[in-house]
Design an enzyme around this catalytic site. Structure first.
Site, PDB file in Angstrom:
ATOM      1  CE  LYS A 156       2.083 -18.085  -0.450  1.00 61.31           C
ATOM      2  NZ  LYS A 156       1.258 -19.310  -0.420  1.00 61.31           N
TER       3      LYS A 156
ATOM      4  CG  ASP B 141      -7.897  -4.376   1.950  1.00 59.29           C
ATOM      5  OD1 ASP B 141      -9.047  -4.324   2.408  1.00 59.29           O
ATOM      6  OD2 ASP B 141      -7.531  -3.714   0.963  1.00 59.29           O
TER       7      ASP B 141
ATOM      8  CE1 TYR C   2      -2.808  -3.291   0.708  1.00 62.78           C
ATOM      9  CE2 TYR C   2      -4.404  -1.519   0.611  1.00 62.78           C
ATOM     10  CZ  TYR C   2      -4.101  -2.862   0.556  1.00 62.78           C
ATOM     11  OH  TYR C   2      -5.091  -3.785   0.344  1.00 62.78           O
TER      12      TYR C   2
ATOM     13  CG  ASP D 258      -1.720 -20.258   0.848  1.00 60.77           C
ATOM     14  OD1 ASP D 258      -1.162 -19.932   1.912  1.00 60.77           O
ATOM     15  OD2 ASP D 258      -1.145 -20.923  -0.028  1.00 60.77           O
TER      16      ASP D 258
END
Ligand code: NAD
Length: 340
Positions: free
Chosen positions: A170, A227, A123, A203
């Site tokens: 991740k 988000d 972002y 995930d």
């Protein structure tokens, strides 16, 4: 009288922020709203996407309530939301997601809080075209911001009597950036042995949440995963019309629902005001108006449980205004009974 900046926003923003004003009046909160706007509408009126008046107002009042603002996709000006979060360093985006009686979903036992790092990651908006057909976007993760959000998440868990913090990452793929995030959260976790700590790859987290949401308590995530997982979690409890949020900084806080400007239903008096009204309750907690905040939450829960005055997104046929009035009416009745 408390002065609070009100940014009505775009799309359904004016409808749901009007609902907030009515509910706070019903709850006897005398607030002097300083109304300013940003985005496309503000640009047309003032030539600035974020008018100086808006910035001055937030800097002075230190508390803002914000409706959603439309951000052009794939072109146009930088997100006003992201700009405000970065400018005021509201580093923690807090989003409680809770099942409500009266809402038909496969789950009735969701009670988790998303703590999203709000200041960096993808972002930052550092992106460019390397050459025709090749674009690059830079993901920034810093030790400072990761330690700060980790500390916030554990402090939040401690303060609210929550037992577990799950960090979502991740780092199997982004070993350096997400690896740093994870390492920082681990370092913070060691200071809170009384709070259970676990790590889940993002995930897998999505699958876990749609199968066993009851297993999760406080989630701490970098900006982008926070988000995405927020909207997924909203879907578990009945949709975006229900989930509130707060952007918390050192001395400035901006309260806003998780949802966006929902252009498809804007102007139709159909938007569910709950998410914004519950964000306003979070704002009252923040200014230590705890009993008014609790009364508002009780009124929302009652109206949804009763199901006679609820909006279309949650199976009813009331308008935004009718649902808001039902919530106000409950608040007024309880307040009169308490007084008399
Ligand atoms: P959205 O949240 O506006 O809408 C997603 C879906 O949820 C739509 O089907 C919408 O009708 C529904 N929905 C959302 N809020 C609702 C409510 N209160 N009651 C009933 N239904 C509701 O997301 P989007 O369509 O991806 O984004 C639209 C615009 O909003 C974009 O410009 C986006 O950038 C902006 N946005 C702003 C913010 C913010 O200001 N904080 C947050 C998210 C999106």
């Amino acid at each position: 009288m408390k002065e609070i900046t009100l940014i009505p926003g775009d799309g359904i923003g004016t409808e749901v922020t009007a609902a907030v004003q009515k509910v706070l009046t019903a709850a006897n909160q005398s607030i002097a709203w300083e109304i300013v706007n940003g985005g496309e509408g503000a640009y047309q009126a003032t030539g600035q996407y974020i008018p100086d008046a808006l910035l001055d107002s937030i800097s002075t009042n230190k508390i803002a309530f914000k409706g959603p603002i439309t951000t052009p996709i794939g072109k146009g000006f930088k997100s006003i939301n992201v700009t405000l979060r970065q400018k005021y360093n509201t580093f923690a985006n807090v989003r409680p997601v809770k099942s409500m009686e009266g809402i038909k979903t496969p789950f009735n036992n969701v009670d988790l809080v998303i703590i999203r790092e709000n200041s960096e990651d993808l972002y930052c908006g550092i992106e460019h075209l390397v050459t025709e057909g090749v674009a690059e976007s830079i993901k920034v993760i810093t030790e400072k911001a990761s330690l700060r959000i980790g500390e916030y998440a554990f402090q939040y868990a401690k303060k609210h009597g929550r037992n577990k913090v799950t960090s979502v990452h991740k780092a199997n793929i982004m070993k350096i950036s997400d690896g740093l995030f994870l390492d920082c959260i681990r370092r913070v976790a060691k200071k809170y042995p009384e709070i259970e700590y676990e790590e889940v790859i993002v995930d897998n987290m999505c699958m876990q949440l749609v199968m066993y949401p009851e297993k999760y308590d406080v989630l701490v995530l970098p900006n982008l995963y926070g988000d995405i997982v927020s909207d997924l979690a909203a879907g578990l409890v009945g949709g975006l019309g229900l989930v509130p949020g707060a952007n918390i900084g050192e001395d400035i806080a901006i309260f806003e629902a998780v949802h966006g400007s929902a252009p498809q239903i804007a102007g139709k008096n159909e938007a569910n005001p709950t998410a914004c009204i519950l964000s306003a309750a979070m704002m009252l907690d923040y200014i230590n108006e705890r009993s008014a905040a609790d009364l508002i939450r009780e009124a929302v829960a009652y109206v949804i449980r009763e199901g006679k005055h609820t909006t279309k997104d949650i199976g009813g046929n009331a308008t935004t205004e009718e649902m808001t009035e039902a919530i106000c009416s409950y608040i007024r009745t309880v307040s009169i009974n308490a007084a008399g």
